[in-house]
Structures are given as structure tokens and as C-alpha cells.
Design a protein around this motif. Structure first.
Motif, PDB file in Angstrom:
ATOM      1  N   LEU A 130      35.697  39.021  80.859  1.00 51.07           N
ATOM      2  CA  LEU A 130      34.565  38.101  80.875  1.00 51.07           C
ATOM      3  C   LEU A 130      33.267  38.814  81.209  1.00 51.07           C
ATOM      4  CD1 LEU A 130      36.250  35.057  82.673  1.00 51.07           C
ATOM      5  CD2 LEU A 130      35.463  35.108  80.294  1.00 51.07           C
ATOM      6  N   ILE A 131      33.274  39.640  82.258  1.00 54.27           N
ATOM      7  CA  ILE A 131      32.019  40.273  82.675  1.00 54.27           C
ATOM      8  C   ILE A 131      31.549  41.292  81.641  1.00 54.27           C
ATOM      9  CG2 ILE A 131      33.087  42.122  84.064  1.00 54.27           C
ATOM     10  CD1 ILE A 131      30.770  41.525  86.113  1.00 54.27           C
ATOM     11  N   GLN A 132      32.458  41.959  80.967  1.00 52.78           N
ATOM     12  CA  GLN A 132      32.043  42.893  79.926  1.00 52.78           C
ATOM     13  C   GLN A 132      31.418  42.148  78.747  1.00 52.78           C
ATOM     14  OE1 GLN A 132      35.316  45.496  78.927  1.00 52.78           O
ATOM     15  NE2 GLN A 132      34.988  46.774  80.731  1.00 52.78           N
ATOM     16  N   PHE A 133      31.980  40.987  78.438  1.00 50.94           N
ATOM     17  CA  PHE A 133      31.413  40.191  77.349  1.00 50.94           C
ATOM     18  C   PHE A 133      29.987  39.764  77.688  1.00 50.94           C
ATOM     19  CE2 PHE A 133      30.436  36.580  74.768  1.00 50.94           C
ATOM     20  CZ  PHE A 133      31.125  36.763  73.577  1.00 50.94           C
ATOM     21  N   LEU A 134      29.781  39.267  78.913  1.00 46.23           N
ATOM     22  CA  LEU A 134      28.449  38.818  79.302  1.00 46.23           C
ATOM     23  C   LEU A 134      27.460  39.980  79.344  1.00 46.23           C
ATOM     24  CD1 LEU A 134      29.150  36.115  82.038  1.00 46.23           C
ATOM     25  CD2 LEU A 134      29.224  35.958  79.536  1.00 46.23           C
ATOM     26  N   ILE A 139      22.712  42.739  76.814  1.00 43.35           N
ATOM     27  CA  ILE A 139      22.150  43.901  76.120  1.00 43.35           C
ATOM     28  C   ILE A 139      21.599  43.498  74.758  1.00 43.35           C
ATOM     29  CG2 ILE A 139      22.777  46.107  75.040  1.00 43.35           C
ATOM     30  CD1 ILE A 139      24.722  46.501  77.442  1.00 43.35           C
ATOM     31  N   SER A 140      22.238  42.541  74.100  1.00 44.05           N
ATOM     32  CA  SER A 140      21.694  42.062  72.825  1.00 44.05           C
ATOM     33  C   SER A 140      20.337  41.398  73.018  1.00 44.05           C
ATOM     34  CB  SER A 140      22.673  41.073  72.176  1.00 44.05           C
ATOM     35  OG  SER A 140      23.827  41.736  71.714  1.00 44.05           O
ATOM     36  N   VAL A 141      20.195  40.642  74.115  1.00 41.93           N
ATOM     37  CA  VAL A 141      18.917  39.985  74.396  1.00 41.93           C
ATOM     38  C   VAL A 141      17.862  41.004  74.797  1.00 41.93           C
ATOM     39  CG1 VAL A 141      17.737  38.306  75.876  1.00 41.93           C
ATOM     40  CG2 VAL A 141      20.064  37.836  75.075  1.00 41.93           C
ATOM     41  N   SER A 146      20.968  48.448  78.040  1.00 44.32           N
ATOM     42  CA  SER A 146      22.072  49.367  77.734  1.00 44.32           C
ATOM     43  C   SER A 146      21.979  50.636  78.580  1.00 44.32           C
ATOM     44  CB  SER A 146      22.076  49.730  76.252  1.00 44.32           C
ATOM     45  OG  SER A 146      20.889  50.414  75.892  1.00 44.32           O
ATOM     46  N   TYR A 147      20.764  50.971  79.034  1.00 47.95           N
ATOM     47  CA  TYR A 147      20.571  52.145  79.897  1.00 47.95           C
ATOM     48  C   TYR A 147      20.855  51.818  81.365  1.00 47.95           C
ATOM     49  CZ  TYR A 147      18.132  53.878  75.765  1.00 47.95           C
ATOM     50  OH  TYR A 147      17.816  54.263  74.483  1.00 47.95           O
ATOM     51  N   TYR A 148      21.010  50.536  81.659  1.00 46.89           N
ATOM     52  CA  TYR A 148      21.166  50.096  83.045  1.00 46.89           C
ATOM     53  C   TYR A 148      22.579  49.607  83.357  1.00 46.89           C
ATOM     54  CZ  TYR A 148      16.136  50.323  83.854  1.00 46.89           C
ATOM     55  OH  TYR A 148      14.845  50.767  84.028  1.00 46.89           O
ATOM     56  N   ILE A 149      23.408  49.449  82.349  1.00 47.52           N
ATOM     57  CA  ILE A 149      24.748  48.888  82.544  1.00 47.52           C
ATOM     58  C   ILE A 149      25.798  49.857  82.037  1.00 47.52           C
ATOM     59  CG2 ILE A 149      26.334  47.013  81.940  1.00 47.52           C
ATOM     60  CD1 ILE A 149      23.880  45.225  81.468  1.00 47.52           C
ATOM     61  N   SER A 150      26.751  50.190  82.879  1.00 46.05           N
ATOM     62  CA  SER A 150      27.898  50.986  82.424  1.00 46.05           C
ATOM     63  C   SER A 150      29.148  50.531  83.174  1.00 46.05           C
ATOM     64  CB  SER A 150      27.649  52.480  82.637  1.00 46.05           C
ATOM     65  OG  SER A 150      27.349  52.764  83.985  1.00 46.05           O
ATOM     66  N   PHE A 151      30.272  50.716  82.518  1.00 48.61           N
ATOM     67  CA  PHE A 151      31.580  50.367  83.078  1.00 48.61           C
ATOM     68  C   PHE A 151      32.439  51.620  83.125  1.00 48.61           C
ATOM     69  CE2 PHE A 151      29.986  46.328  81.687  1.00 48.61           C
ATOM     70  CZ  PHE A 151      30.591  45.382  82.505  1.00 48.61           C
TER      71      PHE A 151
END
Length: 352
Positions: A130-134, A139-141, A146-151
Motif C-alpha cells: 500500500l505505501i509503495q503504491f501511494l 511522484i506522478s503528481v 522521486s529524488y526524495y523517496i526511496s525504499f
């Protein structure tokens, strides 16, 4: 990235999530990127129980609805109004998330990004989809995210601070392992309700929500009742009968049968209505399908005890019998400014 740019994606995410309720999923034309995400999210919600047997549709949709209601521009503005976000120098903040209830770690995820930091997420295997989907929707919005979120699935590396949630045992490991980093380490906590026998039927029905939502797996679930001497549980059992269908969920039913058998073999005296057991016990942490209770004689003495035990308690529920207590039925509806363990996450993030 300044706070104005980080708010917008979350407002749009709130609009996206508001399309999904247990009874209907209605695609709205004013929601961004529905063509990419609407049907995929429907499919993901339908698959949630296969990813985690506790994540039934009722529980997952409740979590989604809660976040849809929280992520409005008004709520975000109210939450952030008392903080200065203008001078943040972006750091990388690692998150070790729990997975006991759907999206339980999303508030930490939101807090890191809304303050302008980068987030490195180690999601629980029990709640990773769920959290990866959100995150992908955000990132689409706002593609800059994309530079601020990594898993990561592996070892956490190259981070400046950490927020880690786990059991009391894992917390001791976290405290040692991350002692040289700014950190928030969250341990086991439980929630309690204080009754005086004057509660209405509706109060006690709402208390059932605090007990049974997410099958009692959350730290905000009531696992302990404090009741006056000679308290009769008749009205309580009558009110929570509305939640009787919980026993038809196999994982809950298995826990009920097992824990009841353990109690009975130990010759503990139980109150039982065939889907919940009540046990007289001084502990705060009761097993799934059971709630502990304890008698009190003086409300002032009880208040002092609860203050002394504050590090074990997440929420206190009552009809204003205890200062700063939460109304019945509201434990699983926290606001953005209701911080876990009463630790101001944004204040911490702005200090690193």
C-alpha cells in the motif's frame, strides 16, 4: 523542496483516496492520474487480504477513508501552522515501519516529506504494497519527489536520522544500533478505557469500535478497562454484541479459541460472550480477542497511576474522567497533529 510544493501532492492524494469506500468505488473526473492509478488501486485493495490475512476489506477501506479525510488542504495547513518549515536543509531520514495495521507508518512517511527531508523506507513485509503504491502516486503528481523517496529491502545505509517502530525487544536493538543517530524509537504501547458505570449504550457501542477495529492489533486499540468496584459488565456485553461478526474471521477466531483455552487451562476466571473474553489482570497488553480489566476505588489514585505508567499507554478513553482523554469510538481516528507516543515528529525532524 519547500512546504508549498510538498503539500500539493498530499492534497491530491487525499482526493484520490476519497474515491474508495467499502461500499463503492466511484471514479471522479477531477482527480489527477486516475487513468493510471484508479483500477490498479482497486485491484490492490482487493488483494490486500492475500498479502496479510488481517487486512480484510473492511479494515483496509477504513484506513484508506481515514487518510482521505486527513489529507485535506485545511488539515495540512492547520497541522503545519505552528512550525517554521522555511529553513530546512534536506537530510535523509530512515523509517523502519510496523505492519500491524494498514498504512500504520504513513504518518511518519508524510512527516518526513512534508518537512522537506528525504525518506528512506524499510517497510514491513506485512504492509509493503500500500505505501509503495501511494508513493508512486505522489511522484506522478510531483515528479521531483522521486529524488526524495526511496525504499530498501536490505540494510539501511547512508541516512542522517531514523524513526523506528517495533516491539519492546526490537526497540532495545534499535536503541543500541542507532545510538549515534538522531532517532525516535517506538516501543509497544496499549490503550485503556476508564469507565464509571454511567456510560450510555452508545458510549459502550463506540468503545467496541476502539476494541475491535483492526481486530485489536493497533497500539491505539483499547486492551484494558478500568472499572469501579462492583461494576456490572452486563451493559458492556449488550453494547458490544454489535461486533459479534468478528468471530467469523478465521484468524481472529483461531486467536479467540487459543487464548481462551490457555486462560482456562490456567484456571483463570473469565467473563466470556463467545467472541471476546474479559480477564481480571493488572497488565496493559492483552492478547487478541481478550481485554483485561481492573477495578479501581478512587479516580484520583487511578489518574496518578496512569500518569506514572504513561510510557506504556498510547491513548486513554473516557467521558472526561481522566484529563486529556479521548471520547469513545475515536482512538482509530487520530488527527495529523495527534502524535504517536506524544512525541512531536515534526519538531524532531526540524531539529536534525
Amino acid at each position: 523542496m519547500d512546504s508549498i510544493n510538498t503539500k500539493l501532492p498530499f492534497v491530491e492524494l487525499g482526493k484520490f483516496l476519497s474515491q474508495f469506500t467499502l461500499n463503492e468505488q466511484v471514479q471522479r473526473r477531477d482527480v489527477l492520474y486516475n487513468d493510471l492509478y484508479f483500477e490498479k488501486f482497486k485491484d490492490l485493495l482487493a488483494l490486500s487480504k492475500s498479502h496479510n490475512g488481517w487486512f480484510t476489506p473492511e479494515q483496509v477501506y477504513f484506513a484508506v477513508k481515514s487518510w482521505a479525510e486527513a489529507l485535506t488542504e485545511d488539515n495540512l495547513n492547520k497541522w503545519l501552522s505552528s512550525y517554521n518549515l522555511s529553513d530546512v536543509k534536506p537530510k535523509t531520514v530512515a523509517l523502519i515501519l510496523a505492519g500491524n495495521i494498514p498504512l500504520v507508518g504513513f504518518h511518519d512517511f508524510l512527516s518526513v516529506l512534508i518537512t522537506g527531508h528525504k525518506v528512506l523506507v524499510k517497510a514491513s513485509s506485512n504492509d509493503q504494497h500500500l505505501i509503495q503504491f501511494l508513493a508512486n502516486y505522489l511522484i506522478s503528481v510531483e515528479p521531483k519527489l522521486s529524488y526524495y523517496i526511496s525504499f530498501t529491502d536490505g540494510k539501511l545505509e547512508n541516512f542522517d536520522a531514523i524513526i523506528a517502530t517495533g516491539s519492546n525487544n526490537t526497540a532495545r536493538y534499535f536503541e543500541f544500533y542507532f545510538k549515534d543517530k538522531p532517532n525516535i524509537i517506538r516501543k509497544n504501547r496499549n490503550s485503556v478505557a476508564v469507565l464509571n458505570g454511567k456510560e450510555s449504550h452508545d458510549d459502550l457501542v463506540n468503545l467496541g469500535e476502539d476494541i475491535f477495529r483492526y481486530f485489536g492489533l493497533g497500539c491505539r486499540n483499547v486492551s484494558k478497562l478500568f472499572v469501579p468496584k462492583e461494576y456490572s459488565f452486563e451493559a458492556f456485553f449488550k453494547a458490544i454484541y454489535e461486533y459479534k461478526d468478528v468471530i467469523y474471521y478465521e484468524k481472529y477466531s483461531n486467536n479467540y479459541d487459543y487464548n481462551k483455552a490457555v486462560f482456562l487451562m490456567s484456571n483463570f476466571k473469565l467473563l466470556d460472550n463467545e467472541f471476546l473474553t474479559l480477564k481480571d489482570d493488572t497488565s496493559y497488553a492483552s492478547p487478541i480477542s481478550s481485554v483485561f480489566y481492573e477495578y479501581y476505588e478512587d479516580i484520583t489514585d487511578l489518574q496518578k497511576r496512569l500518569e506514572n505508567d504513561a510510557e506504556q499507554i498510547q491513548c486513554i478513553v473516557s467521558n472526561d474522567l481522566i484529563p486529556n482523554s479521548i471520547p469513545f469510538g475515536q482512538t482509530q481516528r487520530p488527527k495529523l497533529w495527534d502524535y504517536a507516543d506524544n512525541v512531536d515528529t515534526l519538531k524532531f525532524l526540524l531539529s536534525i
